[in-house]
Design a protein around this motif. Structure first.
Motif, PDB file in Angstrom:
ATOM      1  N   GLU A  14       0.786  -1.199  -0.047  1.00 21.37           N
ATOM      2  CA  GLU A  14       0.308   0.123   0.049  1.00 21.37           C
ATOM      3  C   GLU A  14       0.739   1.327   0.189  1.00 21.37           C
ATOM      4  OE1 GLU A  14      -2.615  -0.224   3.226  1.00 21.37           O
ATOM      5  OE2 GLU A  14      -3.915  -2.047   2.569  1.00 21.37           O
ATOM      6  N   LEU A  15       1.732   1.202   0.874  1.00 18.98           N
ATOM      7  CA  LEU A  15       2.953   2.161   0.627  1.00 18.98           C
ATOM      8  C   LEU A  15       3.548   2.535  -0.564  1.00 18.98           C
ATOM      9  CD1 LEU A  15       4.595   1.905   4.381  1.00 18.98           C
ATOM     10  CD2 LEU A  15       2.832   3.765   3.609  1.00 18.98           C
ATOM     11  N   ARG A  16       3.949   1.346  -1.091  1.00 18.34           N
ATOM     12  CA  ARG A  16       4.206   1.600  -2.656  1.00 18.34           C
ATOM     13  C   ARG A  16       3.265   2.205  -3.574  1.00 18.34           C
ATOM     14  NH1 ARG A  16       5.190  -1.360  -7.545  1.00 18.34           N
ATOM     15  NH2 ARG A  16       7.070  -0.841  -8.443  1.00 18.34           N
ATOM     16  N   LEU A  20       2.066  18.011   0.459  1.00 15.50           N
ATOM     17  CA  LEU A  20       2.192  17.005   0.905  1.00 15.50           C
ATOM     18  C   LEU A  20       1.172  16.452   2.209  1.00 15.50           C
ATOM     19  CD1 LEU A  20       6.013  16.804   1.282  1.00 15.50           C
ATOM     20  CD2 LEU A  20       4.595  15.638  -0.529  1.00 15.50           C
ATOM     21  N   LYS A  21       0.746  17.571   2.871  1.00 15.92           N
ATOM     22  CA  LYS A  21      -0.341  17.439   3.666  1.00 15.92           C
ATOM     23  C   LYS A  21      -1.696  16.809   2.996  1.00 15.92           C
ATOM     24  CE  LYS A  21       1.481  20.662   7.346  1.00 15.92           C
ATOM     25  NZ  LYS A  21       1.055  21.760   7.984  1.00 15.92           N
ATOM     26  N   GLU A  22      -2.132  17.634   2.054  1.00 14.39           N
ATOM     27  CA  GLU A  22      -3.284  17.464   1.407  1.00 14.39           C
ATOM     28  C   GLU A  22      -3.443  16.243   0.813  1.00 14.39           C
ATOM     29  OE1 GLU A  22      -6.018  19.382  -2.261  1.00 14.39           O
ATOM     30  OE2 GLU A  22      -4.029  20.274  -1.551  1.00 14.39           O
ATOM     31  N   LEU A  23      -2.115  15.775   0.177  1.00  9.81           N
ATOM     32  CA  LEU A  23      -1.959  14.280  -0.356  1.00  9.81           C
ATOM     33  C   LEU A  23      -1.992  13.161   0.408  1.00  9.81           C
ATOM     34  CD1 LEU A  23      -1.693  12.985  -2.960  1.00  9.81           C
ATOM     35  CD2 LEU A  23       0.828  13.278  -3.061  1.00  9.81           C
ATOM     36  N   SER A  24      -1.241  13.230   1.588  1.00  7.78           N
ATOM     37  CA  SER A  24      -1.429  12.307   2.752  1.00  7.78           C
ATOM     38  C   SER A  24      -2.751  12.192   3.405  1.00  7.78           C
ATOM     39  CB  SER A  24      -0.361  12.446   3.792  1.00  7.78           C
ATOM     40  OG  SER A  24      -0.808  13.802   4.514  1.00  7.78           O
ATOM     41  N   ASP A  25      -3.778  13.264   3.414  1.00  9.46           N
ATOM     42  CA  ASP A  25      -4.936  12.904   3.810  1.00  9.46           C
ATOM     43  C   ASP A  25      -5.743  12.283   2.660  1.00  9.46           C
ATOM     44  OD1 ASP A  25      -4.557  14.445   6.206  1.00  9.46           O
ATOM     45  OD2 ASP A  25      -5.212  16.398   5.498  1.00  9.46           O
ATOM     46  N   LYS A  26      -5.750  12.572   1.345  1.00  7.76           N
ATOM     47  CA  LYS A  26      -6.363  11.938   0.339  1.00  7.76           C
ATOM     48  C   LYS A  26      -5.948  10.492   0.461  1.00  7.76           C
ATOM     49  CE  LYS A  26      -7.161  15.784  -2.645  1.00  7.76           C
ATOM     50  NZ  LYS A  26      -6.754  16.419  -3.729  1.00  7.76           N
ATOM     51  N   LEU A  27      -4.693   9.924   0.541  1.00  6.52           N
ATOM     52  CA  LEU A  27      -3.995   8.813   0.298  1.00  6.52           C
ATOM     53  C   LEU A  27      -4.275   7.768   1.689  1.00  6.52           C
ATOM     54  CD1 LEU A  27      -0.897   9.205  -1.434  1.00  6.52           C
ATOM     55  CD2 LEU A  27      -2.963   8.357  -2.437  1.00  6.52           C
ATOM     56  N   GLY A  28      -4.875   8.564   2.842  1.00  7.78           N
ATOM     57  CA  GLY A  28      -5.186   7.907   3.957  1.00  7.78           C
ATOM     58  C   GLY A  28      -4.068   7.399   4.828  1.00  7.78           C
ATOM     59  N   ILE A  29      -2.814   7.880   4.696  1.00  3.05           N
ATOM     60  CA  ILE A  29      -1.583   7.725   5.301  1.00  3.05           C
ATOM     61  C   ILE A  29      -1.440   8.807   6.527  1.00  3.05           C
ATOM     62  CG2 ILE A  29      -0.987   6.172   3.568  1.00  3.05           C
ATOM     63  CD1 ILE A  29       0.813   8.581   2.619  1.00  3.05           C
ATOM     64  N   SER A  30      -0.603   8.687   7.050  1.00  2.00           N
ATOM     65  CA  SER A  30      -0.135   9.357   8.341  1.00  2.00           C
ATOM     66  C   SER A  30       0.612  10.680   7.804  1.00  2.00           C
ATOM     67  CB  SER A  30       0.834   8.683   9.295  1.00  2.00           C
ATOM     68  OG  SER A  30       0.162   7.907  10.064  1.00  2.00           O
ATOM     69  N   HIS A  31       1.675  10.586   7.087  1.00  2.00           N
ATOM     70  CA  HIS A  31       2.661  11.694   6.522  1.00  2.00           C
ATOM     71  C   HIS A  31       2.995  11.258   5.314  1.00  2.00           C
ATOM     72  CE1 HIS A  31       1.661  14.594   9.579  1.00  2.00           C
ATOM     73  NE2 HIS A  31       1.835  13.462  10.607  1.00  2.00           N
ATOM     74  N   ILE A  32       3.634  12.090   4.471  1.00  2.00           N
ATOM     75  CA  ILE A  32       4.510  11.919   3.423  1.00  2.00           C
ATOM     76  C   ILE A  32       5.770  12.803   3.423  1.00  2.00           C
ATOM     77  CG2 ILE A  32       5.075  12.027   0.666  1.00  2.00           C
ATOM     78  CD1 ILE A  32       2.102  11.602   0.388  1.00  2.00           C
ATOM     79  N   THR A  33       6.817  12.169   3.454  1.00  2.00           N
ATOM     80  CA  THR A  33       8.238  13.228   3.512  1.00  2.00           C
ATOM     81  C   THR A  33       9.111  12.850   2.187  1.00  2.00           C
ATOM     82  OG1 THR A  33       8.289  13.122   5.915  1.00  2.00           O
ATOM     83  CG2 THR A  33      10.451  13.411   4.669  1.00  2.00           C
ATOM     84  N   LEU A  34       9.566  13.731   1.849  1.00  2.00           N
ATOM     85  CA  LEU A  34      10.459  13.607   0.463  1.00  2.00           C
ATOM     86  C   LEU A  34      12.005  14.114   1.155  1.00  2.00           C
ATOM     87  CD1 LEU A  34       8.619  15.834  -1.931  1.00  2.00           C
ATOM     88  CD2 LEU A  34       8.396  13.675  -1.421  1.00  2.00           C
ATOM     89  N   LEU A  35      12.746  13.073   0.455  1.00  2.00           N
ATOM     90  CA  LEU A  35      14.103  13.157   0.918  1.00  2.00           C
ATOM     91  C   LEU A  35      15.235  13.509  -0.144  1.00  2.00           C
ATOM     92  CD1 LEU A  35      12.856  10.770   2.774  1.00  2.00           C
ATOM     93  CD2 LEU A  35      14.928   9.627   2.991  1.00  2.00           C
ATOM     94  N   LYS A  36      16.046  14.479   0.276  1.00  2.00           N
ATOM     95  CA  LYS A  36      17.008  15.010  -0.930  1.00  2.00           C
ATOM     96  C   LYS A  36      18.265  14.643  -0.707  1.00  2.00           C
ATOM     97  CE  LYS A  36      18.207  19.471  -2.954  1.00  2.00           C
ATOM     98  NZ  LYS A  36      18.143  20.946  -2.916  1.00  2.00           N
TER      99      LYS A  36
END
Length: 584
Positions: A71-73, A95-111
């Motif tokens: 599901e995370l993938r 990212l906040k809006e997208l995580s709410d739509k996907l039903g997950i806790s949070h989304i983080t982007l790594l650089k």
């Protein structure tokens, strides 16, 4: 003599009492061991059920974690389509809006930076700017993803194309939370997409179907169980901790010393015993007083079907076994055992008393039977002695009559009649002298009695004895008379089948320095056939009347009692001969 007999009976009763007590003591300790073994088997049964439950829960939990990973993938791929491929053009609000739509806790982007990989954008602003350089093995995973390699690390995790997800673990940026992260990078963006969810989803699954419920059921169904713990033997008792540069101390879920159950009743010996059970692969027990309470612990090594059991050693290497600890209140166990031992003790006392009563009754019966047999033998002995003395007195009384008869026959010149009369007289006297010269009054009395019996039956009974000595015979006179009496009676019964002129029975007794021997022969037409029959077997009889067939069996048992023997031979002239030999 009576005092000696009393001492013998007391000694016999004492021996019986000791044997009964030894038997009951052995039975007591054997039963105690059986009860203890039964208790251990009960604990092992609990352990087996828990082990099965854990394996089922673990396998189900792993499948559930794998599903969360997929599901995370999927969420990562969806986020990639929704976000700009350039990290600089992505906002935290997106990212906040997208995580709410996907039903997950949070989304983080790594650089990726020249010397680090940082959390650059996130729906959780507390994550921003965090370095990952000290995160092992995550930092290695991130580099492999950026290099477009399939992730390969010695750590529990799920590898999919362009994706890797580790197990639920304590967050390095928020030590109060346990999350599962997924990391996706396929080269279409300049960042790794990191969606994650909290442990509450996994916890709900494990509470509904996992080992927690089995632990509760085991505790409720057992009166003595106090604690159940599944122990990581490599990190017990302190677990694995990581100290961050800012001073924060992070525990690791997959390296927790207790990954299921509770461990509050502690002993200083627990660490060594857990290690021993883990290394030797054998069950280890501990019986010790802890905080004033008698405690019984059992440490049981458990083996998983594979290494995916969500626990690792201090280096993050997955383990294929762990230790199950069962802690019981030994006081309750001891009360149960004492109750059963009390019942057992009552049974033992009752059985002991009954055994003693039966032994006393049996001894009294045996003593009465023996006394009766001795009394009958003594009465027979006295009667036969009296008969012998009566015969001697009769000879003396008739002596004058014999002299007068001889004188008259001489005057009448009846020489033939005189010879015949004196021959009969001397034969009778010689026979009486032979009886008197036997040397053992009891045997002499028995022989005299059998001579009288032979006269009544018209049996020609001849006897010859030499060397019999009452003091040096080495065999009880009572036993000799029992053998001779049975042999003579057996011979009389046999010859009574024939006419008077063929009723011949011969008894010869002799004693040497080494053995006592008796030989008795009687007429028997089918002697050769008789010797092959089981004459000495108890119950066998050749007589037509109702006989028990015990006479010859008694003779054989008495002879063997004195290390002697009895055997039978057939003579060519139609005689059957029984020979008794007893060493002295």
């Amino acid at each position: 003599m009576r005092e000696m007999q009393r001492n013998i009976w007391l000694m016999a009763i004492s021996v019986i009492v000791v044997l009964i007590l030894l038997n009951n003591t052995a039975y007591y300790f054997l039963t105690k061991k059986t009860l203890n073994d039964s208790f251990n088997e009960e604990l092992l049964a609990h352990a087996k059920r828990l082990e099965i439950s854990l394996e089922q829960s673990r396998q189900g939990a792993e499948q559930f974690q794998d599903q969360i990973g997929r599901e995370l993938r999927a969420a990562s791929i969806a986020a990639q389509y929704a976000l700009d491929p350039d990290i600089e053009k992505v906002t935290n609000e997106q990212l906040k809006e997208l995580s709410d739509k996907l039903g997950i806790s949070h989304i983080t982007l790594l650089k990726k930076l020249p010397d680090d990989i940082v959390l650059y954008k996130s729906s959780d602003e507390t994550q921003l700017g965090k370095s990952t350089k000290t995160w092992k093995p995550w930092y290695e995973v991130f580099n492999q993803l950026f290099d477009r390699h399939n992730v390969s690390v010695d750590w529990l995790g799920q590898t999919l194309p362009n994706f890797w997800s580790g197990p639920f673990e304590v967050s390095s940026t928020d030590l109060d939370k346990v999350n599962k992260w997924g990391y996706y990078y396929d080269g279409a963006t300049n960042y790794i997409i990191d969606p994650y969810v909290g442990y509450d989803r996994q916890e709900e699954y494990e509470d509904a179907t996992g080992v927690h419920r089995m632990i509760e059921n085991s505790m409720q169904t057992s009166e003595s169980l106090l604690e159940i713990a599944f122990i990581n033997p490599e990190t017990f008792p302190d677990g694995k901790q990581t100290v961050h540069p800012n001073g924060d101390v992070q525990d690791h879920k997959v390296q927790q010393p207790i990954f299921y159950g509770k461990y509050t009743i502690k002993s200083e010996k627990d660490t060594a015993l857990v290690r021993k059970a883990y290394l030797t692969k054998e069950i280890v027990t501990l019986n010790e007083k802890i905080d004033g309470k008698e405690i019984y612990k059992m440490f049981i090594p458990v083996f998983a079907t594979d290494k995916g059991i969500n626990i690792t050693d201090e280096d993050g290497i997955p383990l294929d076994s762990y230790v199950l600890s069962l802690t019981s209140d030994y006081h309750i166990i001891q009360e149960q055992l004492d109750s059963q031992f009390l019942n057992l003790g009552v049974i033992i006392i009752i059985l002991t008393c009954l055994s003693l009563l039966i032994a006393v009754i049996a001894m009294r019966y045996y003593k009465q039977s023996r006394d009766k047999a001795v009394r009958v033998t003594q009465e027979t002995y006295v009667e036969e002695i009296n008969q012998m003395f009566q015969s001697i007195r009769a000879q003396r009384h008739d002596f004058l009559n014999h002299v007068q008869t001889i004188h008259s026959l001489a005057e009448l010149e009846k020489s033939k009649e005189l010879v015949a009369y004196t021959k009969e007289l001397t034969g009778d006297i010689r026979l009486m002298n032979d009886i008197i010269n036997i040397g053992n009054p009891a045997i002499a009395a028995l022989v005299r009695s059998k001579i009288s019996q032979a006269e009544n039956y018209k049996i020609q009974f001849s006897c010859s004895f030499s060397g019999l000595n009452m003091q040096e015979m080495g065999v009880k006179t009572l036993d000799v008379n029992r053998m001779l009496g049975n042999l003579i009676d057996n011979a009389f019964d046999e010859v009574l089948k024939f006419p008077e002129e063929r009723r011949h029975v011969t008894l010869i007794g002799r004693q040497t320095a080494h053995e006592l021997e008796f030989t008795i022969s009687n007429t028997c037409e089918q002697a050769e056939e008789a010797v092959v029959k089981p004459l000495f077997d108890a119950g066998f009889s050749t007589k037509q009347q109702d006989h028990q067939g015990l006479g010859l069996s008694i003779v054989k048992s008495i002879a063997e009692q004195y290390k002697g023997n009895v055997y039978v031979t057939a003579e060519p002239n139609g005689q059957l001969t029984f020979i008794v030999k007893i060493p002295i």
